[in-house]
Write an enzyme that holds these catalytic residues in place. Structure first.
Site, PDB file in Angstrom:
ATOM      1  N   SER A 113       0.848  -1.187   0.000  1.00  0.00           N
ATOM      2  CA  SER A 113       0.000   0.000   0.000  1.00  0.00           C
ATOM      3  C   SER A 113       0.887   1.243   0.000  1.00  0.00           C
ATOM      4  O   SER A 113       1.681   1.438  -0.916  1.00  0.00           O
ATOM      5  CB  SER A 113      -0.963  -0.044   1.179  1.00  0.00           C
ATOM      6  OG  SER A 113      -2.019   0.857   1.015  1.00  0.00           O
ATOM      7  N   ASP A 146      -9.760  -3.662  -5.593  1.00  0.00           N
ATOM      8  CA  ASP A 146      -9.206  -2.816  -4.536  1.00  0.00           C
ATOM      9  C   ASP A 146      -9.765  -1.405  -4.668  1.00  0.00           C
ATOM     10  O   ASP A 146      -9.666  -0.784  -5.727  1.00  0.00           O
ATOM     11  CB  ASP A 146      -7.679  -2.794  -4.666  1.00  0.00           C
ATOM     12  CG  ASP A 146      -6.983  -2.207  -3.453  1.00  0.00           C
ATOM     13  OD1 ASP A 146      -7.629  -1.451  -2.702  1.00  0.00           O
ATOM     14  OD2 ASP A 146      -5.792  -2.505  -3.265  1.00  0.00           O
ATOM     15  N   HIS A 206      -8.384  -4.859  -1.273  1.00  0.00           N
ATOM     16  CA  HIS A 206      -7.111  -4.332  -0.797  1.00  0.00           C
ATOM     17  C   HIS A 206      -6.375  -5.343   0.076  1.00  0.00           C
ATOM     18  O   HIS A 206      -5.152  -5.386   0.081  1.00  0.00           O
ATOM     19  CB  HIS A 206      -7.367  -3.044  -0.013  1.00  0.00           C
ATOM     20  CG  HIS A 206      -6.132  -2.258   0.276  1.00  0.00           C
ATOM     21  ND1 HIS A 206      -5.367  -1.677  -0.715  1.00  0.00           N
ATOM     22  CD2 HIS A 206      -5.522  -1.936   1.449  1.00  0.00           C
ATOM     23  CE1 HIS A 206      -4.350  -1.031  -0.167  1.00  0.00           C
ATOM     24  NE2 HIS A 206      -4.425  -1.179   1.147  1.00  0.00           N
TER      25      HIS A 206
END
Length: 704
Positions: A557, A644, A676
């Site tokens: 991320s 996501d 995600h």
């Protein structure tokens, strides 16, 4: 003419430049067309990427199976969690060998005075057990399954649950009558996670999101009524703020919280009048964050407020609940370097979470004099936090504890005696002995002389770190004041037992060393995050821990942004880079306020749409736009998910194409039904991690 196996050839996306112009600068983005998620050509391209990755990693199939077997073999597949007392029941979860998802259960108390959780055996029936929710049954017929809300009413008669079957983090909430087993007609689609019952069980409080996936509205649903009649309790129009709602442990108030990454504002609604007026605790002021909890002290309703108004690392104050804007009594004063993280209030005492010297800590708070009694632990590195404490007046505090070498542990801390009672330690099968592993913290000098903490864990039989160059798995994150804790990992043992040292670079932008550590790694200081990570890697090389050809870096991320940035800054330092759901097209995303989370993110990264200096600064480090020609990149694996909603799949898809243009060996793996957090189901997650670890070991030359 010989047919070419297209799976052995890197997929090449067509170059169709789309101009992006801001502040007098134009960037012709050749791969922006890959953003069209529903376009058949885009889907075909992603499937081709998966086929190519499968072909390139086919030789690792047996190693993947071996690692999966190790994870599975070390895990007690049929197990139970430590029961948590709430009302007249003990609540706990089960896992069953062969089943992907957990099973939520409860059993009745044997006595109203019993605070010792029953010792449950996974192989023996529990007297009076009720299965409340079997995720394996609920997930039948789905490719993805996630439980985003789960709660039992205070009286124990109703259960709510919110399910996502796509991976886009939009949950449908339903209600079940636990006395009859009947699923009620109430069905609330499109909710955010965290729906909750009102204390009397008549209502459900839930939040919904806007088109940018920002939780912006709090609703009140009366069970048994139509959803379109639900009352809107609060709506936040400012796109910079998220909204959430929950009841105080005392059940006295509903707290509606509004917050960006730097500013917050709480409202209180009396729990016995949920359609009544919401009262603002402190009006929002730019840069001031605070959180609120309720207690009763000497018969008066008071609020404990943790805030940073003139207190960089926060202070704790107490105010009257009837006049929260009135006089503030300082309970725990601000102390530079001791970052106060949170306060939980109970009937007779409170508990404060804080961080000092890079470690999380807990202290018991006396309401009488404000004294804080810290709970001590023996290990030099550890992680600790509260959890499983729903009751208002318990005699014990439930804690979760662990370290790099100590598996996850559940304690009950006895308030009257300060005794820690071990309730359970995560079983690790296969002969695991924590004494076989070591953990330590070293300090790496950054470019500006700042000392960056680096945590290490290793298997002792391969020698102490620094005795000879060893393969290193270097992890980093460094954003949102998020701290990477020294926690235990079963999959990590598959690396340690092959001689790999696992290291965490606690870079600026995280929260490990106090609030200033975060401030020094955000906005126009963001490059510190990247150079700190490079400094950590170079320190491990200079001190003889490893060599550049024996380091694989990993981040996910915002940590994936870190990976993309350091690949451009110091490609010679790493043999490989594993980027999970990586935020590598940061400038494009943060320029577009229509994309999920963008406006909220301006507090973290800056606003390049309206500020030319921020635009220029972000352009100088955004990985996709700074891929370099004429350098040799490390091997790169980017992992993403089609659904996501936080970091869109298009970012790593574009990045991988750009890397290949300059000759980099880059792979893309895209889960076509996931979000995600990746795939759902524990066995699927183990296989996914085994895939990544096999690739990592291959890069380190340990795949044989």
């Amino acid at each position: 003419m010989t047919d070419i196996d297209v799976s052995s050839v890197p997929p090449v996306a067509a170059r169709r430049p789309v101009p992006r112009s801001h502040h007098g600068d134009t960037f012709d983005d050749p791969y922006e067309w890959l953003r069209a998620k529903d376009d058949a050509e885009v889907v075909a391209h992603l499937e081709a990427e998966n086929a190519y990755t499968d072909a390139r990693t086919a030789h690792l199939a047996s190693l993947r199976d071996e690692i999966f077997g190790e994870i599975k073999g070390r895990t007690l597949e049929t197990d139970l969690s430590v029961p948590v007392r709430r009302g007249d029941w003990w609540y706990y979860g089960r896992t069953v060998a062969g089943a992907q998802y957990g099973i939520q259960c409860r059993a009745p108390l044997t006595s109203p005075d019993d605070w010792t959780p029953p010792q449950l055996s996974p192989d023996e029936p529990v007297p009076g057990e009720q299965v409340l929710f079997d995720g394996n049954v609920e997930a039948e017929g789905t490719d993805f399954f996630s439980l985003g809300s789960f709660e039992i009413s205070n009286d124990g008669t109703r259960m709510l649950y919110g399910i996502d079957v796509a991976g886009d983090e939009r949950y449908t909430v339903r209600v079940r009558d636990l006395t009859t087993g009947e699923t009620l007609p109430d069905e609330i689609p499109g909710t955010f996670s965290g729906a909750t019952f009102s204390p009397d069980g008549r209502f459900i409080v839930y939040t919904t999101v806007d088109d940018a996936w920002r939780p912006d509205t709090v609703w009140l649903h009366e069970i048994g009524t139509a959803v379109d009649a639900d009352a809107k309790l609060f709506h936040e129009p400012d796109e910079r703020y998220w909204v959430g709602a929950d009841f105080t442990r005392s059940d006295r108030y509903l707290v509606i919280g509004v917050g960006s990454s730097i500013t917050s504002e709480d409202r209180l609604i009396d729990a016995d009048d949920l359609r009544g007026e919401a009262r603002v605790v402190w009006p929002r002021r730019e840069g001031v964050e605070y959180s609120v909890d309720h207690a009763v002290v000497d018969g008066e309703d008071v609020l404990y407020i943790l805030h940073n108004d003139g207190a960089l690392d926060f202070e704790l104050v107490r105010v009257s609940a009837s006049d929260p804007k009135g006089p503030r009594e300082i309970v725990v004063p601000h102390r530079v370097g001791q970052r106060l993280l949170g306060v939980d209030t109970f009937r007779d005492w409170g508990v404060i979470a804080y961080r000092r010297d890079g470690l999380a800590r807990l202290g018991l708070l006396s309401y009488a004099d404000g004294a804080v009694d810290e709970i001590a632990f023996d290990e030099p590195l550890y992680s600790v936090g509260t959890g499983g404490n729903p009751e208002w007046a318990p005699p014990v505090l439930r804690l979760g504890y662990g370290s790099f070498v100590t598996p996850g542990t559940v304690y009950d801390y006895v308030i009257a005696t300060s005794e820690l009672l071990l309730r359970k330690r995560q079983p690790v099968l296969g002969g695991f002995d924590p004494a076989d592993y070591g953990q330590a913290r070293v300090w790496a000098p950054a470019e500006d002389g700042t000392r960056v903490p680096v945590s290490l864990v290793w298997k002792r039989s391969f020698g102490e770190p620094g005795s000879a160059p060893r393969p290193v798995h270097l992890y980093g994150y460094g954003s949102y004041e998020h701290s990477i804790e020294p926690g235990f990992s079963v999959p990590r043992l598959s690396l340690l037992d092959r001689g790999v040292i696992f290291a965490v670079a606690h870079v600026r932008g995280g929260g490990e060393m106090g609030r200033q550590w975060y401030e020094d790694g955000k906005l126009l200081a963001k490059r510190n995050t990247f150079t700190d990570f490079v400094a950590a890697g170079r320190h491990l090389v200079s001190e003889g821990y490893t060599r550049p050809d024996r380091i694989v870096a990993e981040g996910g991320s915002a940590g994936g942004l870190l990976m993309g940035a350091v690949a451009n800054l110091a490609p010679e330092l790493f043999a490989g880079i594993l980027a999970d759901v990586p935020f590598v097209d940061a400038l494009t995303t943060i320029l577009d306020p229509s994309l999920p989370l963008t406006v909220i993110e301006w507090d973290e990264w800056g606003d390049p749409l309206h500020d030319a200096d921020v635009y220029a600064y972000m352009k100088s480090y955004s990985p996709y736009e700074n891929v370099r020609s004429g350098v040799e990149y490390p091997r790169i694996l980017a992992v993403t998910s089609l659904n996501d909603t936080r970091v869109l799949y298009v970012e790593p898809a574009k990045w991988v194409q750009r890397l290949r243009e300059v000759g980099a060996d880059a792979l893309l793996k895209c889960e076509m039904v996931a979000g995600h957090g990746g795939v759902s189901g524990r066995y699927n997650a183990w296989r996914e991690r085994a895939f990544e670890l096999a690739w990592l070991l291959d890069v380190l030359g340990l795949a044989e």
